[in-house]
Design an enzyme around this catalytic site. Structure first.
Site, PDB file in Angstrom:
ATOM      1  N   CYS A 213      27.364  -9.362  -2.968  1.00  0.00           N
ATOM      2  CA  CYS A 213      27.929  -7.948  -3.125  1.00  0.00           C
ATOM      3  C   CYS A 213      27.487  -7.452  -1.926  1.00  0.00           C
ATOM      4  CB  CYS A 213      27.396  -7.341  -4.439  1.00  0.00           C
ATOM      5  SG  CYS A 213      27.984  -5.680  -4.337  1.00  0.00           S
TER       6      CYS A 213
ATOM      7  N   CYS B 105      26.644  -3.481  -2.493  1.00  0.00           N
ATOM      8  CA  CYS B 105      25.432  -2.859  -3.578  1.00  0.00           C
ATOM      9  C   CYS B 105      24.743  -4.115  -4.217  1.00  0.00           C
ATOM     10  CB  CYS B 105      25.693  -1.605  -4.069  1.00  0.00           C
ATOM     11  SG  CYS B 105      27.212  -1.886  -5.285  1.00  0.00           S
ATOM     12  N   SER B 106      24.966  -4.033  -5.700  1.00  0.00           N
ATOM     13  CA  SER B 106      24.315  -5.212  -6.350  1.00  0.00           C
ATOM     14  C   SER B 106      25.285  -5.630  -7.447  1.00  0.00           C
ATOM     15  CB  SER B 106      23.166  -4.770  -6.606  1.00  0.00           C
ATOM     16  OG  SER B 106      22.916  -3.654  -7.364  1.00  0.00           O
ATOM     17  N   CYS B 107      26.505  -5.503  -7.190  1.00  0.00           N
ATOM     18  CA  CYS B 107      27.637  -5.698  -8.190  1.00  0.00           C
ATOM     19  C   CYS B 107      27.426  -7.295  -8.698  1.00  0.00           C
ATOM     20  CB  CYS B 107      28.998  -5.582  -7.745  1.00  0.00           C
ATOM     21  SG  CYS B 107      29.528  -3.823  -7.440  1.00  0.00           S
TER      22      CYS B 107
END
Length: 217
Positions: free
Chosen positions: A123, A126-128
């Site tokens: 991602c 961000c941190s999907c």
């Protein structure tokens, strides 16, 4: 390269704890803007009767209970049931719901590793991450080094995870978004023809479903 969650060697890296995890700074700094906003909205929703503290706690507990074992069970089913595998690749969200693993609002796309193609998930924003299937993302997945370098030099990043692919293998990098998540369906290891689903699921780790590792028998 971002730190691995697991280490199998004896020496300690600088900035790493003896258990192989990075030291975290104390979280006693003043609340950020977004933390204050989250508290304000949550308290307002409770005050207006939209939800309750108990319902919020229940949802947090449900999220914390999710683990890579859910994703591993899906992979094992795909390895043993060709029809399920076809449905999983066609519509990951619907196929997971069949197994009682709802992915709710997000769209799940399952990408299959083959001898010709290896998939890895990132991602860049961000941190999907498919938390419904894998639980919380590892720290390295959220670090800028992994997020940026995986797109630019995926083979080098994979090699740092201990995964060296043949030169002829095509490496596909999939960038997750807020409403679209990816899960890697790794190749079934050789020599597992006599294993049942439960035994196969035990071979599938989180990293294999991100694409930075491959399962072995």
């Amino acid at each position: 390269m971002p730190p691995h969650d697991h280490h199998d060697h004896d020496h300690h890296h600088e900035g790493m704890s003896p258990s192989g995890h990075p030291y975290r700074p104390d979280q006693d700094a003043p609340l950020s803007y977004f933390q204050r906003m989250e508290i304000a909205v949550r308290e307002l929703l409770v005050e207006k009767g939209v939800t309750s503290e108990a319902e919020i706690a229940e949802q947090v507990a449900a999220m914390d209970a999710r683990s890579p074992a859910l994703g591993a069970a899906v992979v094992a089913r795909a390895w043993t049931d060709p029809e399920f595998k076809a449905r999983l690749l066609a519509d990951g969200s619907a196929a997971c719901a069949e197994m009682g693993v709802p992915v709710e609002a997000m769209k799940l796309i399952v990408v299959e590793n083959t001898p010709e193609t290896h998939n890895v998930v990132v991602c860049t924003l961000c941190s999907c991450y498919p938390r419904n299937l894998l639980g919380l993302p590892p720290d390295w997945y959220k670090q800028r080094a992994y997020r940026s370098r995986t797109v630019i030099e995926p083979r080098k990043v994979l090699a740092e995870f201990g995964l060296t692919l043949p030169e002829g293998t095509d490496v596909q990098v999939h960038d997750s978004t807020a409403d679209m998540r990816y899960l890697v369906l790794p190749m079934r290891p050789a020599g597992t023809e006599d294993m049942d689903e439960a035994a196969l699921a035990a071979l599938v780790g989180r990293d294999a479903m991100i694409g930075v590792a491959v399962p072995t028998a």
